[in-house]
Design an enzyme around this catalytic site. Structure first.
Site, PDB file in Angstrom:
ATOM      1  CB  CYS A 184      -0.950  -0.012   1.187  1.00 20.97           C
ATOM      2  SG  CYS A 184      -2.006  -1.479   1.207  1.00 20.97           S
ATOM      3  CG  HIS A 325      -1.736   4.230   5.491  1.00 19.86           C
ATOM      4  ND1 HIS A 325      -1.719   3.978   4.130  1.00 19.86           N
ATOM      5  CD2 HIS A 325      -1.951   3.026   6.094  1.00 19.86           C
ATOM      6  CE1 HIS A 325      -1.902   2.678   3.921  1.00 19.86           C
ATOM      7  NE2 HIS A 325      -2.051   2.083   5.095  1.00 19.86           N
ATOM      8  CD  GLU A 336      -1.553   7.401   9.677  1.00 23.36           C
ATOM      9  OE1 GLU A 336      -1.088   8.218   8.863  1.00 23.36           O
ATOM     10  OE2 GLU A 336      -2.456   6.579   9.394  1.00 23.36           O
ATOM     11  CE  LYS A 357      -5.712   4.357   2.625  1.00 24.71           C
ATOM     12  NZ  LYS A 357      -4.781   5.478   2.918  1.00 24.71           N
ATOM     13  CG  HIS A 362      -6.617   0.716   1.583  1.00 25.89           C
ATOM     14  ND1 HIS A 362      -5.688   1.486   0.908  1.00 25.89           N
ATOM     15  CD2 HIS A 362      -5.895  -0.105   2.400  1.00 25.89           C
ATOM     16  CE1 HIS A 362      -4.476   1.146   1.301  1.00 25.89           C
ATOM     17  NE2 HIS A 362      -4.579   0.188   2.205  1.00 25.89           N
ATOM     18  CG  PHE A 425      -0.011  -6.082   4.334  1.00 28.72           C
ATOM     19  CD1 PHE A 425      -0.522  -5.314   5.364  1.00 28.72           C
ATOM     20  CD2 PHE A 425      -0.879  -6.955   3.678  1.00 28.72           C
ATOM     21  CE1 PHE A 425      -1.861  -5.402   5.732  1.00 28.72           C
ATOM     22  CE2 PHE A 425      -2.212  -7.057   4.044  1.00 28.72           C
ATOM     23  CZ  PHE A 425      -2.703  -6.280   5.077  1.00 28.72           C
TER      24      PHE A 425
END
Length: 443
Positions: A184, A325, A336, A357, A362, A425
């Protein structure tokens, strides 16, 4: 002079030159809200959602499996808006990339014609997963003994660098042809790497971003098995993606592309083109913690953001907005926020923070690129996009992170510097810092 000596001298001279400044001169978007940067932006500022209920025709490779999907919502790009621009046989992610690149180049008014211009213009467009439905289709053909029906374009279509390749071919761009697949963070890494290429003289112009199309049986099933998707909103899809909200339960798959034209600042000034923003910082880090979970102390996000700030030469007080994010997962959003509070906290509340988002879901490898475009648009308009579906923040984080509200845009007249975060990831992290224009650096 021996060739080794010539090479050594050239490298020394290059190392002694200061990095060149990099402007943003063009933007292109394909999102679940709309096709086109300005249209997507205006709908985003209105707090609109591009997440909807899926229908069988959205699952191109195996509509017969639709009823068995645990999650039946997604942020789909309108077929009507992309119809006829590129062959239907071309994977959607590649169509998205070419559409967004064409829009960005058009705004930048950059259509290189001379050989030198083409050689000095490159492409850097990434993908986290690309187009998984192609794997499903081909495996079914082979399993059914129909190998001769497999397209000879199968391999080219699944390569993560093919978006860069096709944009390069379409526009005759012969500079660096680059792509990364860092989950991502792919789109953000491609923009940051392109920034570095221009900074150090490898190119004068770069077309950079990310494109993804993963609303398919494989992706939905895989993420559902991980319990990563919001699964309780099949009947109310617009409420499903809710970053930072105390009732968030998982992310919503989206698709699309974001592309920026990056250009050496003096090159842009010489052409008389509008400078939309300037990239002034790029940071990367690794969590070294877990395949899918961020480090619980937020160290990866903290390192990425602090590296981008150090690269920019600015302080935490200079940043007015962070496009986070935050994907709408219980763990990721909280970590975050903790990292932002640790870096930007203290006596002041810190910059405004929102995650776009909530409106588009996403977009995986395209997320960082789309959010970079939104960040540049926030700078230009001095308006901050809302945290769509944020109705209640976590109690113990209230007063520590300055979250934008859920209803419409927030005016920010003094906005000069923004940051955008992308985490993936494998513990890969990227942060980018944009300044309003050259004046952000006193130039």
């Amino acid at each position: 002079m021996p060739w080794r000596s010539r090479v050594a001298r050239a490298l020394q001279e290059r190392a002694s030159r200061p990095p060149r400044r990099v402007a943003v001169t063009g933007l292109g978007l394909v999102t679940p809200l709309a096709v086109g940067a300005s249209k997507s932006w205006e709908l985003l500022l209105q707090g609109r959602s591009g997440v909807r209920k899926l229908v069988e025709s959205d699952i191109k490779e195996a509509p017969e499996n639709f009823d068995r999907l645990a999650v039946k919502i997604g942020g789909c790009v309108s077929n009507a808006e992309i119809e006829g621009q590129y062959p239907k046989s071309l994977p959607r992610n590649l169509q998205f990339a070419q559409i967004a690149a064409k829009e960005a180049l058009g705004q930048a008014k950059w259509h290189p014609s001379s050989e030198l211009e083409k050689v000095r213009t490159g492409v850097s467009i990434g993908a986290g997963m690309g187009y998984p439905s192609a794997f499903y289709t081909v495996s079914n053909l082979i399993g059914g003994g129909r190998e001769r029906r497999v397209s000879p374009y199968f391999i080219p279509h699944i390569l993560s660098n093919m978006a860069s390749g096709l944009v390069s071919i379409e526009h005759g761009l012969r500079g660096p042809n680059h792509s990364v697949a860092t989950a991502c963070a792919s789109g953000a890494h491609c923009i940051g790497d392109a920034f570095r290429m221009i900074s150090y003289g490898e190119a004068d112009v770069m077309v950079a971003g990310g494109a993804e199309a993963c609303i398919d049986v494989l992706s939905i099933t895989g993420f559902s098995r991980m319990k990563a998707l919001a699964s309780e909103y099949n009947e109310d899809p617009a409420l499903a993606s809710r970053p930072f909200d105390e009732k968030r339960s998982g992310f919503v798959l989206g698709e699309g592309a974001g592309v920026l034209v990056l250009e050496e600042l003096e090159h842009a000034r010489a052409r008389g083109v509008d400078v939309l923003a300037e990239i002034i910082g790029y940071g990367r880090s690794g969590d070294a913690h877990h395949m899918t979970q961020p480090s619980k102390n937020g160290s990866g996000a903290y390192l990425s953001m602090s590296a981008a700030l150090a690269d920019s030469g600015l302080s935490t007080s200079d940043v007015g907005y962070i496009n986070a994010h935050a994907t709408s997962t219980p763990l990721g959003d909280r970590i975050e926020q903790e990292a932002i509070s640790s870096l930007f906290g203290g006596e002041r509340l810190g910059p405004w923070v929102s995650s776009t988002k909530g409106a588009i879901g996403h977009l995986l490898g395209a997320a960082g690129a789309v959010e970079s475009v939104f960040s540049v648009l926030a700078l230009g308009s001095k308006r901050l996009p809302p945290n769509v579906n944020l109705r209640g923040a976590e109690e113990d984080l209230k007063g520590r992170v300055n979250l934008v509200g859920a209803d419409g845009a927030t005016e920010a007249e003094d906005l000069e510097v923004v940051m955008t975060n992308s985490f993936g990831f494998g513990g890969t992290n990227s942060s980018l810092v944009f300044g309003k224009d050259a004046s952000a650096l006193g130039g």
